[in-house]
Design a protein around this motif. Structure first.
Motif, PDB file in Angstrom:
ATOM      1  N   ASN A  16       1.585   5.783  -3.641  1.00 39.86           N
ATOM      2  CA  ASN A  16       1.554   5.722  -2.178  1.00 39.86           C
ATOM      3  C   ASN A  16       0.417   6.566  -1.609  1.00 39.86           C
ATOM      4  OD1 ASN A  16       3.705   3.975  -2.051  1.00 39.86           O
ATOM      5  ND2 ASN A  16       5.215   5.570  -1.656  1.00 39.86           N
ATOM      6  N   TYR A  17       0.165   7.703  -2.220  1.00 38.65           N
ATOM      7  CA  TYR A  17      -0.934   8.557  -1.772  1.00 38.65           C
ATOM      8  C   TYR A  17      -2.270   7.840  -1.958  1.00 38.65           C
ATOM      9  CZ  TYR A  17      -3.957  12.615  -1.235  1.00 38.65           C
ATOM     10  OH  TYR A  17      -4.939  13.471  -0.817  1.00 38.65           O
ATOM     11  N   TYR A  18      -2.473   7.251  -3.128  1.00 42.01           N
ATOM     12  CA  TYR A  18      -3.735   6.560  -3.422  1.00 42.01           C
ATOM     13  C   TYR A  18      -3.932   5.360  -2.488  1.00 42.01           C
ATOM     14  CZ  TYR A  18      -7.290   3.906  -5.858  1.00 42.01           C
ATOM     15  OH  TYR A  18      -8.419   3.198  -6.153  1.00 42.01           O
ATOM     16  N   VAL A  19      -2.918   4.535  -2.353  1.00 41.91           N
ATOM     17  CA  VAL A  19      -3.035   3.351  -1.486  1.00 41.91           C
ATOM     18  C   VAL A  19      -3.244   3.785  -0.035  1.00 41.91           C
ATOM     19  CG1 VAL A  19      -1.815   1.324  -0.597  1.00 41.91           C
ATOM     20  CG2 VAL A  19      -1.740   1.835  -3.026  1.00 41.91           C
ATOM     21  N   PHE A  62      -1.800  -0.417   9.060  1.00 39.18           N
ATOM     22  CA  PHE A  62      -0.514   0.152   9.449  1.00 39.18           C
ATOM     23  C   PHE A  62       0.502   0.084   8.314  1.00 39.18           C
ATOM     24  CE2 PHE A  62       3.717  -0.458  11.372  1.00 39.18           C
ATOM     25  CZ  PHE A  62       3.829   0.728  12.067  1.00 39.18           C
ATOM     26  N   MET A  63       0.628  -1.059   7.677  1.00 37.68           N
ATOM     27  CA  MET A  63       1.668  -1.241   6.652  1.00 37.68           C
ATOM     28  C   MET A  63       1.325  -0.520   5.350  1.00 37.68           C
ATOM     29  SD  MET A  63       4.121  -2.765   8.131  1.00 37.68           S
ATOM     30  CE  MET A  63       5.188  -3.027   6.733  1.00 37.68           C
ATOM     31  N   LEU A  64       0.087  -0.591   4.913  1.00 35.92           N
ATOM     32  CA  LEU A  64      -0.279   0.073   3.661  1.00 35.92           C
ATOM     33  C   LEU A  64      -0.383   1.585   3.831  1.00 35.92           C
ATOM     34  CD1 LEU A  64      -2.880  -2.462   2.239  1.00 35.92           C
ATOM     35  CD2 LEU A  64      -0.461  -2.218   1.634  1.00 35.92           C
ATOM     36  N   GLY A  65      -0.585   2.043   5.052  1.00 41.32           N
ATOM     37  CA  GLY A  65      -0.630   3.477   5.303  1.00 41.32           C
ATOM     38  C   GLY A  65       0.711   4.067   5.706  1.00 41.32           C
ATOM     39  N   GLY A  66       1.726   3.233   5.852  1.00 38.20           N
ATOM     40  CA  GLY A  66       3.037   3.697   6.295  1.00 38.20           C
ATOM     41  C   GLY A  66       3.693   4.676   5.337  1.00 38.20           C
ATOM     42  N   ALA A  67       3.697   4.358   4.052  1.00 33.12           N
ATOM     43  CA  ALA A  67       4.321   5.246   3.063  1.00 33.12           C
ATOM     44  C   ALA A  67       3.555   6.561   2.960  1.00 33.12           C
ATOM     45  CB  ALA A  67       4.385   4.555   1.704  1.00 33.12           C
ATOM     46  N   TYR A  68       2.240   6.481   3.077  1.00 36.97           N
ATOM     47  CA  TYR A  68       1.398   7.680   3.062  1.00 36.97           C
ATOM     48  C   TYR A  68       1.731   8.563   4.262  1.00 36.97           C
ATOM     49  CZ  TYR A  68      -2.977  10.399   3.182  1.00 36.97           C
ATOM     50  OH  TYR A  68      -3.907  11.397   3.216  1.00 36.97           O
ATOM     51  N   SER A  69       1.897   7.944   5.420  1.00 35.38           N
ATOM     52  CA  SER A  69       2.257   8.672   6.625  1.00 35.38           C
ATOM     53  C   SER A  69       3.619   9.344   6.477  1.00 35.38           C
ATOM     54  CB  SER A  69       2.269   7.714   7.811  1.00 35.38           C
ATOM     55  OG  SER A  69       2.701   8.348   8.972  1.00 35.38           O
ATOM     56  N   LEU A  70       4.569   8.626   5.896  1.00 35.89           N
ATOM     57  CA  LEU A  70       5.882   9.224   5.625  1.00 35.89           C
ATOM     58  C   LEU A  70       5.750  10.417   4.689  1.00 35.89           C
ATOM     59  CD1 LEU A  70       8.184   6.124   5.063  1.00 35.89           C
ATOM     60  CD2 LEU A  70       8.346   7.771   6.914  1.00 35.89           C
ATOM     61  N   ILE A 141       2.560  -7.190   4.435  1.00 41.30           N
ATOM     62  CA  ILE A 141       3.686  -6.627   5.186  1.00 41.30           C
ATOM     63  C   ILE A 141       4.837  -6.289   4.246  1.00 41.30           C
ATOM     64  CG2 ILE A 141       5.491  -7.179   6.880  1.00 41.30           C
ATOM     65  CD1 ILE A 141       3.292  -8.759   8.417  1.00 41.30           C
ATOM     66  N   VAL A 142       5.169  -7.207   3.357  1.00 44.04           N
ATOM     67  CA  VAL A 142       6.274  -6.967   2.408  1.00 44.04           C
ATOM     68  C   VAL A 142       5.915  -5.845   1.440  1.00 44.04           C
ATOM     69  CG1 VAL A 142       7.622  -8.007   0.538  1.00 44.04           C
ATOM     70  CG2 VAL A 142       7.211  -9.291   2.632  1.00 44.04           C
ATOM     71  N   THR A 143       4.676  -5.807   0.980  1.00 46.58           N
ATOM     72  CA  THR A 143       4.237  -4.743   0.072  1.00 46.58           C
ATOM     73  C   THR A 143       4.322  -3.385   0.757  1.00 46.58           C
ATOM     74  OG1 THR A 143       2.752  -6.272  -1.060  1.00 46.58           O
ATOM     75  CG2 THR A 143       2.321  -3.921  -1.346  1.00 46.58           C
ATOM     76  N   GLY A 144       3.865  -3.291   1.991  1.00 45.65           N
ATOM     77  CA  GLY A 144       3.945  -2.041   2.735  1.00 45.65           C
ATOM     78  C   GLY A 144       5.381  -1.600   2.961  1.00 45.65           C
ATOM     79  N   ALA A 145       6.256  -2.537   3.282  1.00 45.81           N
ATOM     80  CA  ALA A 145       7.668  -2.201   3.471  1.00 45.81           C
ATOM     81  C   ALA A 145       8.294  -1.743   2.156  1.00 45.81           C
ATOM     82  CB  ALA A 145       8.426  -3.399   4.032  1.00 45.81           C
ATOM     83  N   LEU A 146       7.918  -2.363   1.045  1.00 39.14           N
ATOM     84  CA  LEU A 146       8.421  -1.946  -0.269  1.00 39.14           C
ATOM     85  C   LEU A 146       7.942  -0.537  -0.610  1.00 39.14           C
ATOM     86  CD1 LEU A 146       9.967  -2.673  -2.857  1.00 39.14           C
ATOM     87  CD2 LEU A 146       7.836  -3.650  -3.737  1.00 39.14           C
ATOM     88  N   MET A 147       6.679  -0.245  -0.302  1.00 43.25           N
ATOM     89  CA  MET A 147       6.160   1.103  -0.545  1.00 43.25           C
ATOM     90  C   MET A 147       6.911   2.141   0.291  1.00 43.25           C
ATOM     91  SD  MET A 147       2.087   0.173  -0.660  1.00 43.25           S
ATOM     92  CE  MET A 147       1.583   1.831  -0.281  1.00 43.25           C
ATOM     93  N   MET A 148       7.216   1.803   1.554  1.00 46.25           N
ATOM     94  CA  MET A 148       7.972   2.732   2.390  1.00 46.25           C
ATOM     95  C   MET A 148       9.407   2.886   1.887  1.00 46.25           C
ATOM     96  SD  MET A 148       6.681   2.199   6.312  1.00 46.25           S
ATOM     97  CE  MET A 148       6.183   0.491   6.333  1.00 46.25           C
ATOM     98  N   LEU A 149       9.984   1.794   1.376  1.00 49.76           N
ATOM     99  CA  LEU A 149      11.332   1.876   0.806  1.00 49.76           C
ATOM    100  C   LEU A 149      11.351   2.805  -0.406  1.00 49.76           C
ATOM    101  CD1 LEU A 149      14.299   0.751   0.700  1.00 49.76           C
ATOM    102  CD2 LEU A 149      13.396  -0.941  -0.897  1.00 49.76           C
ATOM    103  N   LEU A 150      10.389   2.646  -1.283  1.00 53.80           N
ATOM    104  CA  LEU A 150      10.315   3.515  -2.458  1.00 53.80           C
ATOM    105  C   LEU A 150      10.073   4.972  -2.062  1.00 53.80           C
ATOM    106  CD1 LEU A 150       8.302   1.216  -4.892  1.00 53.80           C
ATOM    107  CD2 LEU A 150      10.734   1.797  -5.009  1.00 53.80           C
ATOM    108  N   GLN A 151       9.250   5.190  -1.034  1.00 52.65           N
ATOM    109  CA  GLN A 151       9.018   6.548  -0.558  1.00 52.65           C
ATOM    110  C   GLN A 151      10.298   7.131   0.034  1.00 52.65           C
ATOM    111  OE1 GLN A 151       6.079   8.349  -0.967  1.00 52.65           O
ATOM    112  NE2 GLN A 151       7.455   9.999  -0.390  1.00 52.65           N
TER     113      GLN A 151
END
Length: 168
Positions: A16-19, A62-70, A141-151
């Protein structure tokens, strides 16, 4: 904590940090698209693709940076009481509230997967004049949501570990 859980958290947070760091550059791509749109409208024929492409780029940013932001704690949080609580109480509240976030993201992923499958099956395109395929942006969108779910799951694991007195 078992070693595989620690490894899971480290892999997810590292990914998540790298992406997220790579997604930061999408902001420059967005600026380039909008700059081209301005120049083309002033000196050439206005391009048909710049409005939708800027929207797609912003969605990816927004979506790919969401998990990083979290991960960085840059998300919006209701701080009225939270900052006054002890770290232990914060962890307990976070354990309860993270389930709402997990449920929300799971619903987005579930509905998003149906939408992605449909877009891929029928070759869904936008109704604009440019008519780009919509599957790539839906996959993002789904990939970003999955990354946020894992985070979010990593947050849950970290909070449980904190309450048990285990540091990562």
């Amino acid at each position: 904590m078992p070693a595989w859980i620690v490894a899971f958290v480290r892999v997810v947070e590292g990914f998540n940090y790298y992406v997220g760091r790579m997604a930061l550059y999408l902001f420059f791509a967005l600026g380039g698209i909008l700059l081209w749109s301005i120049i083309a409208k002033a000196f050439f024929r206005p391009p048909l693709w710049t409005q939708e492409m800027s929207q797609f780029t912003l969605v990816a940013y927004f979506m790919l940076g969401g998990a990083y932001s979290l991960q960085l704690g840059s998300n919006v949080r209701m701080d009225l009481l939270y900052q006054r609580w002890s770290p232990r109480r914060r962890a307990m509240i976070d354990i309860v509230t993270v389930f709402a976030m997990i449920a929300f993201l799971a619903i987005i992923i579930w509905g998003g997967l149906d939408s992605v499958i449909y877009a891929l099956d029928v070759g869904e395109r936008s109704r604009s004049v440019w008519r780009p395929y919509l599957a790539p942006v839906k996959i993002i969108i789904v990939t970003g949501a999955l990354m946020m779910l894992l985070q979010s799951i990593c947050f849950l694991i970290r909070d449980i570990a904190f309450l048990r007195g285990v540091e990562f």
